[in-house]
Design a protein around this motif. Sequence first.
Motif, mmCIF file in Angstrom:
data_model
loop_
_atom_site.group_PDB
_atom_site.id
_atom_site.type_symbol
_atom_site.label_atom_id
_atom_site.label_comp_id
_atom_site.label_asym_id
_atom_site.label_seq_id
_atom_site.Cartn_x
_atom_site.Cartn_y
_atom_site.Cartn_z
ATOM 1 N N SER A 76 5.727 3.804 -2.666
ATOM 2 C CA SER A 76 4.593 2.268 -2.471
ATOM 3 C C SER A 76 6.545 1.171 -2.421
ATOM 4 C CB SER A 76 4.597 1.631 -3.168
ATOM 5 O OG SER A 76 4.484 1.401 -4.456
ATOM 6 N N LEU A 77 6.627 0.318 -1.418
ATOM 7 C CA LEU A 77 7.418 -0.975 -1.968
ATOM 8 C C LEU A 77 7.705 -2.478 -2.060
ATOM 9 C CD1 LEU A 77 8.403 -0.156 1.932
ATOM 10 C CD2 LEU A 77 9.645 1.005 0.204
ATOM 11 N N GLN A 78 8.663 -2.765 -2.522
ATOM 12 C CA GLN A 78 8.205 -4.354 -2.859
ATOM 13 C C GLN A 78 9.375 -4.572 -2.681
ATOM 14 O OE1 GLN A 78 8.866 -4.707 -7.736
ATOM 15 N NE2 GLN A 78 6.581 -5.831 -7.133
ATOM 16 N N GLN B 255 12.335 9.934 0.195
ATOM 17 C CA GLN B 255 12.375 8.955 -0.485
ATOM 18 C C GLN B 255 12.037 7.361 0.998
ATOM 19 O OE1 GLN B 255 16.931 7.511 -1.235
ATOM 20 N NE2 GLN B 255 16.785 8.047 -2.743
ATOM 21 N N LEU B 256 11.421 6.865 0.082
ATOM 22 C CA LEU B 256 10.634 5.624 1.448
ATOM 23 C C LEU B 256 11.714 4.546 1.238
ATOM 24 C CD1 LEU B 256 8.342 4.826 3.032
ATOM 25 C CD2 LEU B 256 7.745 3.938 1.047
ATOM 26 N N GLY B 257 12.399 4.526 2.576
ATOM 27 C CA GLY B 257 12.770 2.709 2.721
ATOM 28 C C GLY B 257 12.332 1.329 3.535
ATOM 29 N N ASP C 100 1.065 -1.200 -0.158
ATOM 30 C CA ASP C 100 0.349 0.130 -0.451
ATOM 31 C C ASP C 100 1.261 1.172 0.029
ATOM 32 O OD1 ASP C 100 -2.311 -1.529 -0.235
ATOM 33 O OD2 ASP C 100 -2.117 -1.614 2.228
ATOM 34 N N ASN C 101 -0.243 1.913 -0.597
ATOM 35 C CA ASN C 101 0.867 3.264 -0.779
ATOM 36 C C ASN C 101 1.532 3.959 0.878
ATOM 37 O OD1 ASN C 101 1.364 4.316 -3.661
ATOM 38 N ND2 ASN C 101 -0.990 5.235 -3.565
ATOM 39 N N VAL C 102 2.751 4.844 1.073
ATOM 40 C CA VAL C 102 2.838 5.275 2.474
ATOM 41 C C VAL C 102 3.499 6.674 2.408
ATOM 42 C CG1 VAL C 102 4.999 5.045 3.987
ATOM 43 C CG2 VAL C 102 4.160 2.485 3.098
ATOM 44 N N TYR C 103 2.771 7.357 3.450
ATOM 45 C CA TYR C 103 3.051 9.018 3.378
ATOM 46 C C TYR C 103 4.313 9.271 4.573
ATOM 47 C CZ TYR C 103 -1.332 7.666 0.788
ATOM 48 O OH TYR C 103 -2.515 6.888 -0.343
ATOM 49 N N VAL D 96 13.317 3.906 -2.175
ATOM 50 C CA VAL D 96 12.766 3.919 -3.354
ATOM 51 C C VAL D 96 12.113 6.265 -3.944
ATOM 52 C CG1 VAL D 96 11.966 2.079 -3.658
ATOM 53 C CG2 VAL D 96 10.189 3.425 -3.317
ATOM 54 N N ASP D 97 12.904 6.267 -5.120
ATOM 55 C CA ASP D 97 12.313 7.835 -4.701
ATOM 56 C C ASP D 97 10.757 7.777 -4.415
ATOM 57 O OD1 ASP D 97 14.764 8.911 -5.156
ATOM 58 O OD2 ASP D 97 14.852 8.260 -7.684
ATOM 59 N N ALA D 98 9.959 8.955 -4.018
ATOM 60 C CA ALA D 98 8.700 9.302 -3.493
ATOM 61 C C ALA D 98 8.570 10.160 -4.832
ATOM 62 C CB ALA D 98 8.696 9.503 -2.061
ATOM 63 N N SER D 99 7.167 10.663 -3.946
ATOM 64 C CA SER D 99 7.027 11.548 -5.643
ATOM 65 C C SER D 99 5.773 12.684 -4.863
ATOM 66 C CB SER D 99 5.558 10.877 -6.759
ATOM 67 O OG SER D 99 6.273 9.922 -7.653
ATOM 68 N N PHE D 100 5.789 13.564 -4.735
ATOM 69 C CA PHE D 100 4.820 14.975 -4.843
ATOM 70 C C PHE D 100 3.533 14.420 -5.107
ATOM 71 C CE2 PHE D 100 3.381 18.946 -4.764
ATOM 72 C CZ PHE D 100 3.288 19.788 -3.784
#
Length: 512
Positions: free
Chosen positions: A247-249, A211-213, A187-190, A230-234
């Motif tokens: 999000s992550l994989q 970035q989310l890690g 799921d998306n993470v904010y 991973v890079d996060a988007s605005f």
Amino acid sequence: GVIVAINRSTQARTLSIPLDGYIPNGKVFKAIYGVGNSTGANITVASGALQVALQPLSGLLLATGSTDLNPTAAPKNLKVTSEGNGTVALSWSAVSGASGYNVYRSVVAGGGYVKVNSSPLSGTTFNDSGLENARSYFYVVKALDSAGNESAASNEVVGLPHLTIDWANLQWPPTLSYTLNTANRTDNVYGQVYIAGVTNASGATPSLMAQLGYGPSGSNPAGNSAWQWVDASFNGDAGNNDEFVASLQPEQAGSYDYAYRYSTNGGKDWIYADLDGIANGYSAAQAGKLTVSSSGDTAAPSTPANLHTLSASPAGIQLAWNASTDNAAVYGYEVLRSSSSGGPYTRVALVTSGTEYNDTTVTEGATYFYVVRAVDTSFNRSGNSNQVSATAQLRTITLNITVTVPATTDATARTVTIAGFLDRLDGGYPQWDPTAVSLTRVDATHWRITFTGKESTQIEYKYALSSWDYVEKDGTCGEIGNRQLTLSYGSNGTQNVNDTVENWRNVAPCGN
């Protein structure tokens, strides 16, 4: 200082003589001798140049008299003392005999400097402003003496202006559950960031990165290679904050922590943010908690076979291998590379389409060792394939040329030769010399020669009978263009070429 200015034109001209770095501004030159020009005028160096007006076909001898051209020593210990929003602050050690200083700036290291102060600085500090955030700027300082002479440059330093983050966090959710599958992500993470006077403006903040890690449970992410990012988007404005989403994989079952990190200087430095924000530092207890479960498929795909090199050059090393099979489906292939035979290997690519890969991240002359392994849709991995090695340089080709010639060739008592851009091949052959490179006779209508050269080399050539008076002709005795050939490694490094000469100049049926 003495300058001789000459105008060879039949029109009056004004010469701009560059003196920056040689004669200081304000120095006065006097016209002491002239041909076609009056003497006695005083001309002052300004903006690093001397402007001299000359009549047609004339000249002037200009002199300063005794001039002090010896500068002070160069400043030492230049350093960056702070970096801020569009600003870089500098300081340096005072120079004995200096009356002032100039600061020079460039966007590239080692040169291209432009003076940034409008008048000489009396002190040994300078605050440069109006800069682009997250861009590197390179500085040197030069000292000035009372005569205006400028010293050599100081040591070079680099400054990186940037915004300062006041607050940031991992916003939501506090926990995640995920089942291994190449088709889906978590799921998306904010995450949110606040920078006073900046993030309250509408839209994304320039130079702000997020970035989310995720990484091992209970670990600190700072400088931790076990964490993956991973890079996060605005995602939009959230009150006075900028909000990001990603999000992550994950690829292995287990328990992990996750967090956000933020940078305003291009990733040079990061601030790590957990659920309760950055005010009290990062705590694993406040990290997001991620549980990754197996899909139930634990069978690995078959090991890729027949890994081999298709080509190798400074532009890249191209690999190919046979496809693998899996009880469910093969997702792709991981290409692993090492600088040593047997590893350790580092993944350089995940190929999800086809069974070839061109590694362009190579250094000319370096040798690399590769293996490939298959990955299925549950991230099960096969064993490594056979290892292959390749050097990032052009390979040597053996070029075998056989030419079929007219049956009248033997009657000329001449030798078949080849001429062209043969200097591009190995062996030190000359260019376009019809007497220098002979073929070997096979029989009355066939001659042969072997060369070696580097793959991708392009040559042009023609055949002759040891002279341009006996150059090859077409079937109607017309002129023909140069033959063209590109060396290709193929499957084994041997290239066979079969040519045909239809006629010779000055040999029947062709005349001159």
